[in-house]
Design a protein around this motif. Structure first.
Motif, PDB file in Angstrom:
ATOM      1  N   SER A  12       0.830  -1.212   0.000  1.00  0.00           N
ATOM      2  CA  SER A  12       0.000   0.000   0.000  1.00  0.00           C
ATOM      3  C   SER A  12       0.863   1.260   0.000  1.00  0.00           C
ATOM      4  O   SER A  12       0.430   2.320  -0.441  1.00  0.00           O
ATOM      5  CB  SER A  12      -0.904   0.000   1.226  1.00  0.00           C
ATOM      6  N   THR A  13       2.097   1.140   0.465  1.00  0.00           N
ATOM      7  CA  THR A  13       2.979   2.308   0.574  1.00  0.00           C
ATOM      8  C   THR A  13       4.157   2.233  -0.384  1.00  0.00           C
ATOM      9  O   THR A  13       4.565   3.227  -0.953  1.00  0.00           O
ATOM     10  CB  THR A  13       3.515   2.412   2.026  1.00  0.00           C
ATOM     11  N   ALA A  14       4.707   1.033  -0.551  1.00  0.00           N
ATOM     12  CA  ALA A  14       5.890   0.866  -1.393  1.00  0.00           C
ATOM     13  C   ALA A  14       5.750  -0.406  -2.224  1.00  0.00           C
ATOM     14  O   ALA A  14       5.171  -1.391  -1.761  1.00  0.00           O
ATOM     15  CB  ALA A  14       7.142   0.785  -0.529  1.00  0.00           C
ATOM     16  N   LYS A  16       7.918  -3.376  -4.082  1.00  0.00           N
ATOM     17  CA  LYS A  16       9.234  -3.968  -3.979  1.00  0.00           C
ATOM     18  C   LYS A  16       9.370  -5.086  -4.998  1.00  0.00           C
ATOM     19  O   LYS A  16       8.388  -5.770  -5.296  1.00  0.00           O
ATOM     20  CB  LYS A  16       9.455  -4.592  -2.591  1.00  0.00           C
ATOM     21  N   GLY A 110       3.286  -0.119   5.692  1.00  0.00           N
ATOM     22  CA  GLY A 110       2.745   1.231   5.729  1.00  0.00           C
ATOM     23  C   GLY A 110       1.350   1.299   6.315  1.00  0.00           C
ATOM     24  O   GLY A 110       1.000   2.252   7.003  1.00  0.00           O
ATOM     25  N   GLY A 138       3.127   1.755  10.003  1.00  0.00           N
ATOM     26  CA  GLY A 138       4.076   2.741   9.500  1.00  0.00           C
ATOM     27  C   GLY A 138       3.431   4.082   9.185  1.00  0.00           C
ATOM     28  O   GLY A 138       4.087   5.122   9.245  1.00  0.00           O
ATOM     29  N   ARG A 139       2.142   4.047   8.884  1.00  0.00           N
ATOM     30  CA  ARG A 139       1.447   5.294   8.557  1.00  0.00           C
ATOM     31  C   ARG A 139       1.535   6.291   9.720  1.00  0.00           C
ATOM     32  O   ARG A 139       1.763   7.481   9.520  1.00  0.00           O
ATOM     33  CB  ARG A 139      -0.022   4.981   8.234  1.00  0.00           C
ATOM     34  N   LEU A 141       3.811   6.383  12.041  1.00  0.00           N
ATOM     35  CA  LEU A 141       5.195   6.875  12.156  1.00  0.00           C
ATOM     36  C   LEU A 141       5.456   7.959  11.113  1.00  0.00           C
ATOM     37  O   LEU A 141       6.162   8.928  11.377  1.00  0.00           O
ATOM     38  CB  LEU A 141       6.175   5.713  12.002  1.00  0.00           C
ATOM     39  N   GLU A 142       4.860   7.789   9.922  1.00  0.00           N
ATOM     40  CA  GLU A 142       5.023   8.815   8.873  1.00  0.00           C
ATOM     41  C   GLU A 142       4.405  10.138   9.323  1.00  0.00           C
ATOM     42  O   GLU A 142       4.997  11.209   9.164  1.00  0.00           O
ATOM     43  CB  GLU A 142       4.349   8.371   7.569  1.00  0.00           C
ATOM     44  N   VAL A 152      10.788   9.320   7.852  1.00  0.00           N
ATOM     45  CA  VAL A 152      10.779   8.084   8.653  1.00  0.00           C
ATOM     46  C   VAL A 152      12.203   7.542   8.838  1.00  0.00           C
ATOM     47  O   VAL A 152      12.514   6.955   9.875  1.00  0.00           O
ATOM     48  CB  VAL A 152       9.874   6.973   8.056  1.00  0.00           C
ATOM     49  N   GLY A 228       9.295  -5.938   6.903  1.00  0.00           N
ATOM     50  CA  GLY A 228       8.519  -4.772   6.471  1.00  0.00           C
ATOM     51  C   GLY A 228       9.372  -3.516   6.594  1.00  0.00           C
ATOM     52  O   GLY A 228      10.411  -3.512   7.272  1.00  0.00           O
ATOM     53  N   GLY A 229       8.925  -2.459   5.967  1.00  0.00           N
ATOM     54  CA  GLY A 229       9.689  -1.208   5.976  1.00  0.00           C
ATOM     55  C   GLY A 229       9.946  -0.685   7.378  1.00  0.00           C
ATOM     56  O   GLY A 229      10.997  -0.102   7.667  1.00  0.00           O
ATOM     57  N   VAL A 230       8.990  -0.922   8.282  1.00  0.00           N
ATOM     58  CA  VAL A 230       9.115  -0.391   9.643  1.00  0.00           C
ATOM     59  C   VAL A 230      10.218  -1.117  10.428  1.00  0.00           C
ATOM     60  O   VAL A 230      10.745  -0.576  11.404  1.00  0.00           O
ATOM     61  CB  VAL A 230       7.741  -0.431  10.348  1.00  0.00           C
ATOM     62  N   ARG A 232      13.055  -1.262   9.593  1.00  0.00           N
ATOM     63  CA  ARG A 232      14.268  -0.454   9.445  1.00  0.00           C
ATOM     64  C   ARG A 232      14.397   0.565  10.581  1.00  0.00           C
ATOM     65  O   ARG A 232      15.419   1.218  10.709  1.00  0.00           O
ATOM     66  CB  ARG A 232      14.249   0.251   8.085  1.00  0.00           C
ATOM     67  N   GLN A 255      12.688  -5.181   4.264  1.00  0.00           N
ATOM     68  CA  GLN A 255      11.549  -4.636   3.501  1.00  0.00           C
ATOM     69  C   GLN A 255      11.241  -5.501   2.272  1.00  0.00           C
ATOM     70  O   GLN A 255      10.205  -5.312   1.629  1.00  0.00           O
ATOM     71  CB  GLN A 255      11.839  -3.180   3.085  1.00  0.00           C
TER      72      GLN A 255
HETATM   73  P1  ADP Z   1       3.773  -1.834   2.425  1.00  0.00           P
HETATM   74  O1  ADP Z   1       4.242  -3.219   2.017  1.00  0.00           O
HETATM   75  O2  ADP Z   1       2.562  -1.852   3.293  1.00  0.00           O
HETATM   76  O3  ADP Z   1       3.676  -0.893   1.270  1.00  0.00           O
HETATM   77  P2  ADP Z   1       6.440  -1.518   3.573  1.00  0.00           P
HETATM   78  O4  ADP Z   1       6.662  -2.830   4.242  1.00  0.00           O
HETATM   79  O5  ADP Z   1       7.178  -1.269   2.307  1.00  0.00           O
HETATM   80  O6  ADP Z   1       4.883  -1.236   3.389  1.00  0.00           O
HETATM   81  O7  ADP Z   1       6.788  -0.373   4.640  1.00  0.00           O
HETATM   82  C1  ADP Z   1       6.499   0.992   4.440  1.00  0.00           C
HETATM   83  C2  ADP Z   1       6.724   1.709   5.746  1.00  0.00           C
HETATM   84  O8  ADP Z   1       8.082   1.539   6.153  1.00  0.00           O
HETATM   85  C3  ADP Z   1       6.514   3.219   5.696  1.00  0.00           C
HETATM   86  O9  ADP Z   1       5.208   3.542   6.103  1.00  0.00           O
HETATM   87  C4  ADP Z   1       7.520   3.750   6.712  1.00  0.00           C
HETATM   88  O10 ADP Z   1       6.892   3.942   7.961  1.00  0.00           O
HETATM   89  C5  ADP Z   1       8.540   2.642   6.871  1.00  0.00           C
HETATM   90  N1  ADP Z   1       9.889   2.961   6.357  1.00  0.00           N
HETATM   91  C6  ADP Z   1      10.271   3.006   5.058  1.00  0.00           C
HETATM   92  N2  ADP Z   1      11.567   3.307   4.938  1.00  0.00           N
HETATM   93  C7  ADP Z   1      12.037   3.453   6.204  1.00  0.00           C
HETATM   94  C8  ADP Z   1      13.315   3.777   6.761  1.00  0.00           C
HETATM   95  N3  ADP Z   1      14.398   4.018   5.996  1.00  0.00           N
HETATM   96  N4  ADP Z   1      13.416   3.841   8.104  1.00  0.00           N
HETATM   97  C9  ADP Z   1      12.363   3.608   8.886  1.00  0.00           C
HETATM   98  N5  ADP Z   1      11.127   3.310   8.436  1.00  0.00           N
HETATM   99  C10 ADP Z   1      10.962   3.235   7.107  1.00  0.00           C
END
Ligand code: ADP
Length: 266
Positions: A12-14, A16, A110, A138-139, A141-142, A152, A228-230, A232, A255
Motif C-alpha cells: 500500500s505504501t511501497a 518492492k 505502511g 508505518g502510517r 510513524l510517517e 521516517v 517490512g519497511g518499519v 528499518r 523490507q
Molecule cells: P507496504 O508493504 O505496506 O507498502 P512496507 O513494508 O514497504 O509497506 O513499509 C512501508 C513503511 O516503512 C513506511 O510507512 C515507513 O513507515 C517505513 N519505512 C520506510 N523506509 C524506512 C526507513 N528508511 N526507516 C524507517 N522506516 C521506514
C-alpha cells in the motif's frame, strides 16, 4: 535459455521487487515509493530489475509471482501472466529462506501489521493482522515524523536513547483507534511542553504495546524476525522487544522478504 524468478510485493505504501536465479540465489532488489498503480509499479519495477542484469523476455525466461495489497492488479510481466499469492505465505517463505530457524514473524508495513507463527517445517500455523487501524502501522510513524519535520528514515536517530529523559512524564497512550485522533494526542503532548524526542519515543512505545498484543494473539514466539519497511526503524524494534519480552531480530533484506518469498514461489 536460463530461467529467472521475479517476486513483486505491491504494498500500500511501497512496491518492492526481488530477482533470484535458478538455484534460488538472490541477485538483486528494487523499491519504488512513488505511489503508482499496482500495474504500473509492477511493469516499471520488473523492467528495471531485469535490465539491471541485462535480461529481456528474449534472452531469459522469467516466472513472476506478485503479492501485497495490489497483487491481483499486477497484470503481466515480460509478456506472461503474473500469479498472485497472499502476503502471509510469501513472508513466511522469504523469512524461512533467509533465516531457517525462524518460528515467528512480525511484519509492519505502511498500513498494516501482521504477526505470523510458523510450524517447525515453515508452514503458517496461525496469524493475526491489524489492517483497520493506522495507529499501529508505518502510517502513524510517517504522520508523527512529518509533524516534527523529519522523514521516517531520520526518526530513530532523532529519538536517540538518552536514559531518564522521560522520567516524571506520564507515559503517552494512544487511546484512539484512529490516526487522526492519535495525532491530536501527539499535538497536545507537544503543547504540554514534552520534548520532541521524548514525545516521539512515546509514539514508538505506544505502537510497540499494540504490536505486543498482536504477537500474543497469534501466540508467536522466538526465534522471532522483524520484516517490512518499519523493521528499518531501530527505536521501534527495541520498543517492541521490550513490550513483548522477546528478542526481536531484524530480518535480512527486511523490507523485501515478501518480494523474495514471492520470487521463491514463482
Ligand atoms: P507496504 O508493504 O505496506 O507498502 P512496507 O513494508 O514497504 O509497506 O513499509 C512501508 C513503511 O516503512 C513506511 O510507512 C515507513 O513507515 C517505513 N519505512 C520506510 N523506509 C524506512 C526507513 N528508511 N526507516 C524507517 N522506516 C521506514
Amino acid at each position: 535459455m536460463k530461467t529467472y524468478r521475479l517476486g513483486l510485493d505491491l504494498g500500500s505504501t511501497a512496491a518492492k521487487a526481488a530477482l533470484i536465479d535458478e538455484s534460488g540465489v538472490l541477485l538483486g532488489t528494487r523499491l519504488d515509493t512513488s505511489g503508482k498503480s499496482p500495474a504500473d509499479a509492477a511493469q516499471i519495477l520488473a523492467a528495471a530489475l531485469l535490465a539491471d542484469y541485462g535480461l529481456t523476455g528474449e534472452n531469459a525466461a522469467v516466472k513472476t509471482v506478485a503479492t501485497g495489497y495490489g497483487r491481483s492488479l499486477a497484470g503481466t510481466a515480460a509478456g506472461a501472466n503474473i500469479r498472485a499469492v497472499t502476503e502471509i505465505t510469501c513472508h513466511a517463505r522469504g523469512v524461512r529462506h533467509l533465516h531457517p530457524d525462524a518460528t515467528g514473524i512480525l511484519d509492519i508495513g505502511g498500513q498494516d501489521a501482521k504477526a505470523i507463527r510458523l510450524d517447525a517445517d515453515g508452514t503458517v500455523a496461525d496469524f493475526a493482522m491489524n489492517d483497520r487501524c493506522a495507529a499501529g502501522t508505518g502510517r502513524f510513524l510517517e504522520v508523527a515524523a512529518s509533524r516534527h519535520g523529519l522523514t521516517v528514515a531520520e526518526l530513530s536517530a532523532f529519538c536517540g536513547d538518552e536514559p531518564g529523559l522521560g522520567e516524571g512524564v506520564e507515559p503517552f497512550e494512544i487511546s484512539s483507534t484512529c490516526v487522526v485522533f492519535a495525532e491530536s494526542e501527539l499535538i497536545s503532548l507537544n503543547a504540554r511542553g514534552m520534548r520532541p524526542a521524548e514525545a516521539l519515543r512515546a509514539v514508538h512505545r505506544a505502537i510497540a504495546r499494540r504490536t505486543a498484543l498482536l504477537l500474543k494473539q497469534a501466540n508467536v514466539g522466538e526465534p522471532l524476525y522483524f520484516t517490512g519497511g518499519v523493521a528499518r526503524n531501530e527505536t521501534l524494534r527495541k520498543a517492541v522487544a521490550d513490550a513483548c519480552g522477546m528478542e526481536l531480530r531484524r530480518a535480512d533484506h527486511a523490507q523485501f522478504t515478501g518480494a523474495i518469498g514471492a520470487a521463491l514461489l514463482a
